[in-house]
Structures are given as structure tokens and as C-alpha cells.
Write a protein that holds these residues in place. Structure first.
Motif, PDB file in Angstrom:
ATOM      1  N   GLU A  70       0.826  -1.203   0.000  1.00  0.00           N
ATOM      2  CA  GLU A  70       0.000   0.000   0.000  1.00  0.00           C
ATOM      3  C   GLU A  70       0.865   1.261   0.000  1.00  0.00           C
ATOM      4  OE1 GLU A  70      -4.153  -1.274   2.283  1.00  0.00           O
ATOM      5  OE2 GLU A  70      -2.529  -0.346   3.426  1.00  0.00           O
ATOM      6  N   ALA A  71       1.897   1.275   0.858  1.00  0.00           N
ATOM      7  CA  ALA A  71       2.747   2.455   0.977  1.00  0.00           C
ATOM      8  C   ALA A  71       3.522   2.721  -0.316  1.00  0.00           C
ATOM      9  CB  ALA A  71       3.712   2.280   2.144  1.00  0.00           C
ATOM     10  N   LEU A  72       4.051   1.687  -0.932  1.00  0.00           N
ATOM     11  CA  LEU A  72       4.794   1.849  -2.177  1.00  0.00           C
ATOM     12  C   LEU A  72       3.885   2.340  -3.299  1.00  0.00           C
ATOM     13  CD1 LEU A  72       6.976  -1.398  -2.058  1.00  0.00           C
ATOM     14  CD2 LEU A  72       7.822   0.945  -1.803  1.00  0.00           C
ATOM     15  N   ASP A  73       2.720   1.745  -3.418  1.00  0.00           N
ATOM     16  CA  ASP A  73       1.797   2.136  -4.483  1.00  0.00           C
ATOM     17  C   ASP A  73       1.315   3.573  -4.303  1.00  0.00           C
ATOM     18  OD1 ASP A  73       2.150  -0.395  -5.426  1.00  0.00           O
ATOM     19  OD2 ASP A  73       0.137  -1.116  -4.942  1.00  0.00           O
ATOM     20  N   GLU A  74       1.004   3.927  -3.080  1.00  0.00           N
ATOM     21  CA  GLU A  74       0.516   5.281  -2.804  1.00  0.00           C
ATOM     22  C   GLU A  74       1.567   6.336  -3.153  1.00  0.00           C
ATOM     23  OE1 GLU A  74      -1.119   7.915   0.999  1.00  0.00           O
ATOM     24  OE2 GLU A  74      -1.060   5.714   1.117  1.00  0.00           O
ATOM     25  N   ALA A  75       2.842   5.983  -2.990  1.00  0.00           N
ATOM     26  CA  ALA A  75       3.927   6.918  -3.295  1.00  0.00           C
ATOM     27  C   ALA A  75       4.333   6.876  -4.770  1.00  0.00           C
ATOM     28  CB  ALA A  75       5.132   6.612  -2.414  1.00  0.00           C
ATOM     29  N   GLY A  76       3.656   6.053  -5.561  1.00  0.00           N
ATOM     30  CA  GLY A  76       3.944   5.981  -6.991  1.00  0.00           C
ATOM     31  C   GLY A  76       5.010   4.979  -7.379  1.00  0.00           C
ATOM     32  N   PHE A  77       5.361   4.089  -6.474  1.00  0.00           N
ATOM     33  CA  PHE A  77       6.394   3.088  -6.754  1.00  0.00           C
ATOM     34  C   PHE A  77       5.779   1.699  -6.915  1.00  0.00           C
ATOM     35  CE2 PHE A  77       8.614   6.397  -4.187  1.00  0.00           C
ATOM     36  CZ  PHE A  77       9.431   6.878  -5.202  1.00  0.00           C
ATOM     37  N   ASP A  78       4.832   1.597  -7.825  1.00  0.00           N
ATOM     38  CA  ASP A  78       4.097   0.348  -7.988  1.00  0.00           C
ATOM     39  C   ASP A  78       4.918  -0.751  -8.643  1.00  0.00           C
ATOM     40  OD1 ASP A  78       3.780   2.207 -10.265  1.00  0.00           O
ATOM     41  OD2 ASP A  78       2.636   0.571 -11.168  1.00  0.00           O
ATOM     42  N   ARG A  79       6.066  -0.401  -9.226  1.00  0.00           N
ATOM     43  CA  ARG A  79       6.911  -1.415  -9.868  1.00  0.00           C
ATOM     44  C   ARG A  79       8.036  -1.904  -8.951  1.00  0.00           C
ATOM     45  NH1 ARG A  79       8.629  -1.038 -15.843  1.00  0.00           N
ATOM     46  NH2 ARG A  79       8.608  -3.270 -15.408  1.00  0.00           N
ATOM     47  N   VAL A  80       8.125  -1.334  -7.777  1.00  0.00           N
ATOM     48  CA  VAL A  80       9.112  -1.820  -6.803  1.00  0.00           C
ATOM     49  C   VAL A  80       8.594  -3.117  -6.197  1.00  0.00           C
ATOM     50  CG1 VAL A  80      10.229  -1.344  -4.583  1.00  0.00           C
ATOM     51  CG2 VAL A  80      10.017   0.466  -6.302  1.00  0.00           C
ATOM     52  N   LYS A  81       9.446  -4.104  -6.156  1.00  0.00           N
ATOM     53  CA  LYS A  81       9.034  -5.433  -5.720  1.00  0.00           C
ATOM     54  C   LYS A  81       9.232  -5.609  -4.211  1.00  0.00           C
ATOM     55  CE  LYS A  81      10.079  -7.659 -10.153  1.00  0.00           C
ATOM     56  NZ  LYS A  81      10.477  -6.441 -10.894  1.00  0.00           N
ATOM     57  N   ILE A  82       8.536  -6.600  -3.679  1.00  0.00           N
ATOM     58  CA  ILE A  82       8.662  -6.934  -2.259  1.00  0.00           C
ATOM     59  C   ILE A  82       9.233  -8.341  -2.130  1.00  0.00           C
ATOM     60  CG2 ILE A  82       7.441  -7.327  -0.083  1.00  0.00           C
ATOM     61  CD1 ILE A  82       5.388  -5.252  -0.964  1.00  0.00           C
ATOM     62  N   VAL A  83      10.322  -8.444  -1.401  1.00  0.00           N
ATOM     63  CA  VAL A  83      10.932  -9.725  -1.066  1.00  0.00           C
ATOM     64  C   VAL A  83      10.669  -9.976   0.415  1.00  0.00           C
ATOM     65  CG1 VAL A  83      13.075 -11.059  -0.938  1.00  0.00           C
ATOM     66  CG2 VAL A  83      12.718  -9.421  -2.813  1.00  0.00           C
ATOM     67  N   ALA A  84      10.241 -11.159   0.752  1.00  0.00           N
ATOM     68  CA  ALA A  84       9.942 -11.494   2.147  1.00  0.00           C
ATOM     69  C   ALA A  84      10.794 -12.670   2.592  1.00  0.00           C
ATOM     70  CB  ALA A  84       8.462 -11.820   2.326  1.00  0.00           C
ATOM     71  N   SER A  85      11.186 -12.654   3.869  1.00  0.00           N
ATOM     72  CA  SER A  85      11.930 -13.772   4.442  1.00  0.00           C
ATOM     73  C   SER A  85      11.620 -13.846   5.923  1.00  0.00           C
ATOM     74  CB  SER A  85      13.436 -13.606   4.199  1.00  0.00           C
ATOM     75  OG  SER A  85      13.900 -12.367   4.689  1.00  0.00           O
ATOM     76  N   SER A  86      12.082 -14.883   6.550  1.00  0.00           N
ATOM     77  CA  SER A  86      11.901 -15.160   7.981  1.00  0.00           C
ATOM     78  C   SER A  86      10.806 -16.190   8.218  1.00  0.00           C
ATOM     79  CB  SER A  86      11.582 -13.889   8.783  1.00  0.00           C
ATOM     80  OG  SER A  86      11.573 -14.163  10.170  1.00  0.00           O
ATOM     81  N   GLY A  87      11.228 -17.457   8.237  1.00  0.00           N
ATOM     82  CA  GLY A  87      10.335 -18.538   8.644  1.00  0.00           C
ATOM     83  C   GLY A  87       9.290 -18.944   7.631  1.00  0.00           C
ATOM     84  N   PHE A  88       9.564 -18.757   6.343  1.00  0.00           N
ATOM     85  CA  PHE A  88       8.576 -19.099   5.321  1.00  0.00           C
ATOM     86  C   PHE A  88       8.657 -20.585   4.971  1.00  0.00           C
ATOM     87  CE2 PHE A  88       8.198 -14.614   5.034  1.00  0.00           C
ATOM     88  CZ  PHE A  88       6.953 -14.359   4.467  1.00  0.00           C
ATOM     89  N   GLY A  89       8.077 -21.397   5.862  1.00  0.00           N
ATOM     90  CA  GLY A  89       7.936 -22.819   5.617  1.00  0.00           C
ATOM     91  C   GLY A  89       6.576 -23.122   5.018  1.00  0.00           C
ATOM     92  N   PRO A  90       6.222 -24.405   4.871  1.00  0.00           N
ATOM     93  CA  PRO A  90       4.942 -24.763   4.264  1.00  0.00           C
ATOM     94  C   PRO A  90       3.733 -24.120   4.936  1.00  0.00           C
ATOM     95  CG  PRO A  90       6.354 -26.684   4.389  1.00  0.00           C
ATOM     96  CD  PRO A  90       7.067 -25.590   5.135  1.00  0.00           C
ATOM     97  N   ALA A  91       3.689 -24.106   6.274  1.00  0.00           N
ATOM     98  CA  ALA A  91       2.522 -23.558   6.965  1.00  0.00           C
ATOM     99  C   ALA A  91       2.381 -22.062   6.724  1.00  0.00           C
ATOM    100  CB  ALA A  91       2.619 -23.851   8.462  1.00  0.00           C
ATOM    101  N   LYS A  92       3.474 -21.335   6.785  1.00  0.00           N
ATOM    102  CA  LYS A  92       3.412 -19.885   6.577  1.00  0.00           C
ATOM    103  C   LYS A  92       3.079 -19.558   5.130  1.00  0.00           C
ATOM    104  CE  LYS A  92       5.799 -15.598   7.783  1.00  0.00           C
ATOM    105  NZ  LYS A  92       6.925 -15.006   8.536  1.00  0.00           N
ATOM    106  N   CYS A  93       3.613 -20.309   4.209  1.00  0.00           N
ATOM    107  CA  CYS A  93       3.304 -20.064   2.798  1.00  0.00           C
ATOM    108  C   CYS A  93       1.825 -20.286   2.505  1.00  0.00           C
ATOM    109  CB  CYS A  93       4.170 -20.952   1.903  1.00  0.00           C
ATOM    110  SG  CYS A  93       5.906 -20.428   1.803  1.00  0.00           S
ATOM    111  N   LYS A  94       1.231 -21.285   3.135  1.00  0.00           N
ATOM    112  CA  LYS A  94      -0.198 -21.540   2.933  1.00  0.00           C
ATOM    113  C   LYS A  94      -1.029 -20.365   3.430  1.00  0.00           C
ATOM    114  CE  LYS A  94      -3.772 -25.043   3.569  1.00  0.00           C
ATOM    115  NZ  LYS A  94      -4.847 -24.045   3.740  1.00  0.00           N
ATOM    116  N   VAL A  95      -0.668 -19.817   4.587  1.00  0.00           N
ATOM    117  CA  VAL A  95      -1.390 -18.662   5.122  1.00  0.00           C
ATOM    118  C   VAL A  95      -1.192 -17.448   4.220  1.00  0.00           C
ATOM    119  CG1 VAL A  95      -1.497 -17.033   7.049  1.00  0.00           C
ATOM    120  CG2 VAL A  95      -1.384 -19.486   7.491  1.00  0.00           C
ATOM    121  N   MET A  96       0.008 -17.246   3.705  1.00  0.00           N
ATOM    122  CA  MET A  96       0.254 -16.139   2.786  1.00  0.00           C
ATOM    123  C   MET A  96      -0.596 -16.285   1.525  1.00  0.00           C
ATOM    124  SD  MET A  96       2.503 -13.864   3.858  1.00  0.00           S
ATOM    125  CE  MET A  96       3.272 -13.757   5.478  1.00  0.00           C
TER     126      MET A  96
END
Length: 365
Positions: free
Chosen positions: A291-317
Motif C-alpha cells: 500500500e505504501a509503495l503504491d501510494e507513493a507511486g512506486f508500484d513497480r518496486v518489488k517486495i521480497v519477504a523472508s523469515s520462517g517461510f515454511g509450508p505452513a506460513k506459505c499456505k497462510v500467505m
């Protein structure tokens, strides 16, 4: 090799050498469902057979990437008992762990088919041999997800040694937290990286100072061309002890209410709620950053996420439709090491079926 095998196998080898060899068939199986990842085990066994000068037949019932049920023989191995008996310990250790890692990687990629994954397992492994097995498992699971659901899957990894599994000539990565601390600010770290690697796409860690949104926007404004070209990403690796800048429990719920209300309806376990609206790199944090990136006009900036992304967390995401572009993870590593134990039983002696009582299901059909 002899020093790493169980002594009772070595004593059996000596006894068989004294009383006379026979031709046997081993069945190799696991006690839980897995995705078959037998290549490292098979290649090692064939290499030893060549070195020792004996013939081995390998009947792989579940080729690489196939689903294997609990108790089903992944492969049958036939050859001299004298030559095979002392190989069991090492052989099983090369089969079980990659199969579980492949299972985990498959479920993660299948649940988030539009997300690119980076294998960051090496730092969690007990040595280089384990790192090789885990990277191979991630590759096998990813390839299955690509075939089944058209997933992007794993596109690279963190080290040069195992990059070949992902079709790369080297590992990927930009900066760790230590580099941010060294630079003194998130923006300065980005400037320093760009000065040394001007043509490289840049992923900037933005959680060091707890000003994820503020620092992300500062970096985007400093590199407008990279931001507009889609060559800039911000990485969220937020400590599980705190919320992302601007969030708390109530605000986290509000973010998801705006973007994916169905994700917070109905029953959720404590872990699922933490992944959705809790501290750390939650679904709410990813949505708030988008939301913050898009509102500032940076809709092409990507988001990388890390920290504990196992099967259970990926399913919730996936349930939360979190707008993450790339996930860096080593959390496809087996959570319970006891589940990685492969087992082998001899099921034929000189062509005659015979197996210990209770393992008749392994007899070759």
C-alpha cells in the motif's frame, strides 16, 4: 567409508565373506509421504559400485519428482550382499532428507505459484553435504510444482556451489543486515551497493532500524530509474519480536480487512494468526508495504519477504493473497529430522522372496 558405516554391517560383510556370498534385493522406503528425490543416493551407489567393480541393479519405482506414499518402496537395489551390506548406512542418509525437503518445497511453490523462491538453506545446514541435499530437494519439489500448477518455483539460491540445481551459474543475493549496520543507514547501504554493482538489480533490507516504510520510500526516491524499471526491491525480514513500522495488532487486522477480509474470517490457530496479523514478516506487513509503495507511486518496486517461510506460513500467505514477489527461505528443511529416516530391508535372497515379519508389504510385485 568403513568408518562411517554401522559396525554390525561390517561384521555381516566379514561373515558373508567367510560363508559365501548371495545375490540380494533391498527395498528402500520411508514411513511418511514424500516426493521422490533419489538422484544423489543413486549416483553415489553407482559410483561405489564402479570403484569396487561389482554390478548393481536399481529398480526405481518412483522416479525423481513423483509422489510416494508412506511405506511404498521408492526403489529396489539388487546385487552382491557382500558388496552392498556395508553401504546401507550412507545410502539411506542420502535418500531420506532430500525427499522430505522436496515434499516441503513442492507444497510451498504450489500454494504460492506466482511467487519466485530463492533457496537460502545453506546457513541452516549441518555442513556442505547437507546443504547439497537440501538444495537438490528444493529443486525437485520446485520442478514438480512447475509441472503440476505452472508455478514460478525456485529461481535461484544463495551459494555458488548449488546454483546449478536452479539453472544458474552462481548464487544470488545483495546485502545482509551486517552491511546495513556497516553503512550506518539503509539509504547509505543502497548507495554503496549501487556504486560497487551499478548494473545489478538491487534488493535492499529495510528492517534494520525499524523504519521499513520510511527507509523503503527514501531508497525508492534516491533510485527512481531503478524503481521505475522494476530493478529495485525491498526485503522484509522483520524480527518476530516486533511489528513493522506503523503496525500493531489492530492496524494489522485493518490492513487485511481492506485487502483480503476472507483471510481473517473463521477459525485460525495461534500460528496462523501470527503469520496473518502478528509481529514479524506477516501478511499484514506485506500488504501494508505494498500500500505504501503504491501510494507513493512506486508500484513497480518489488517486495521480497523472508523469515520462517515454511509450508505452513506459505499456505497462510496464499490465503491472504499477500502481494509478495519473491520469498527467500531455507524453511523447506525438514522440521522433524526423525521424519527423514529412510529404511532398507532385504526382500529377496538369491531370487527367493523373504522379509522380516511385518514388512511383507515391501515384497516386490
Amino acid at each position: 567409508m568403513a568408518a562411517w558405516t554401522d559396525v554390525y554391517f561390517r561384521r555381516t560383510k566379514d561373515a558373508v565373506g567367510h560363508f559365501g556370498d548371495c545375490r540380494v534385493t533391498y527395498a528402500l522406503f520411508m514411513r511418511r509421504p514424500v516426493v521422490s528425490a533419489p538422484r544423489l543416493a543413486v549416483d553415489w551407489l553407482r559410483s561405489v559400485a564402479r570403484q569396487r567393480g561389482f554390478e548393481v541393479e536399481i529398480d526405481c519405482r518412483y522416479p525423481e519428482g513423483k509422489w510416494v506414499g508412506a511405506g511404498e518402496a521408492i526403489m529396489y537395489v539388487t546385487g552382491s550382499l557382500y558388496q552392498l551390506v556395508d553401504l546401507e548406512t550412507i545410502l539411506l542418509g542420502k535418500l531420506g532428507p532430500p525427499c522430505v525437503a522436496a515434499y516441503n518445497a513442492y507444497t510451498m511453490c504450489a500454494d504460492l505459484p506466482r511467487v519466485a523462491f530463492l533457496a537460502m538453506d545453506a546457513r541452516h545446514c549441518a555442513g556442505t553435504e547437507m546443504a547439497d541435499m537440501m538444495a537438490y530437494g528444493a529443486y525437485v519439489g520446485s520442478e514438480r510444482a512447475k509441472r503440476e500448477v505452472g508455478a514460478v518455483g525456485f529461481v535461484g539460491n544463495a551459494t555458488d556451489a548449488t546454483a546449478h540445481y536452479f539453472g544458474q551459474s552462481g548464487g544470488k543475493g545483495t546485502m545482509p543486515h551486517a552491511f546495513i549496520g556497516y553503512a550506518g543507514s539503509t539509504l547509505r547501504a543502497a548507495e554503496m551497493f549501487h556504486e560497487v554493482f551499478p548494473d545489478e538489480p538491487m534488493t535492499v533490507l529495510v528492517d534494520y532500524f525499524g523504519k521499513e516504510v520510511t527507509d523503503s520510500l527514501a531508497v525508492c526516491r534516491a533510485f527512481p530509474e531503478k524503481a521505475a524499471a522494476g530493478k529495485l526491491a525491498v526485503r522484509l525480514d522483520i524480527a518476530g519480536s516486533r511489528f513493522m513500522e506503523g503496525l500493531d495488532p489492530a492496524k494489522s487486522y485493518a490492513v487485511l480487512e481492506r485487502n483480503c477480509p476472507a483471510a481473517i474470517r473463521g477459525y485460525r490457530t495461534e500460528d496462523e494468526l501470527r503469520y496473518l496479523v502478528g509481529a514479524g514478516t506477516s501478511a499484514a506487513a506485506v500488504w501494508a508495504m505494498r500500500e505504501a509503495l503504491d501510494e507513493a507511486g512506486f508500484d513497480r518496486v518489488k517486495i521480497v519477504a523472508s523469515s520462517g517461510f515454511g509450508p505452513a506460513k506459505c499456505k497462510v500467505m496464499a490465503d491472504a493473497r499477500a502481494p509478495v514477489n519473491t520469498i527467500g527461505t531455507g524453511s523447506y528443511l525438514p522440521e522433524k529430522w526423525t521424519e527423514t529416516y529412510a529404511t532398507a530391508d532385504v526382500v529377496e535372497y538369491d531370487g527367493k522372496p523373504s522379509v522380516k515379519l511385518g514388512r511383507e508389504f515391501l515384497l516386490r510385485k
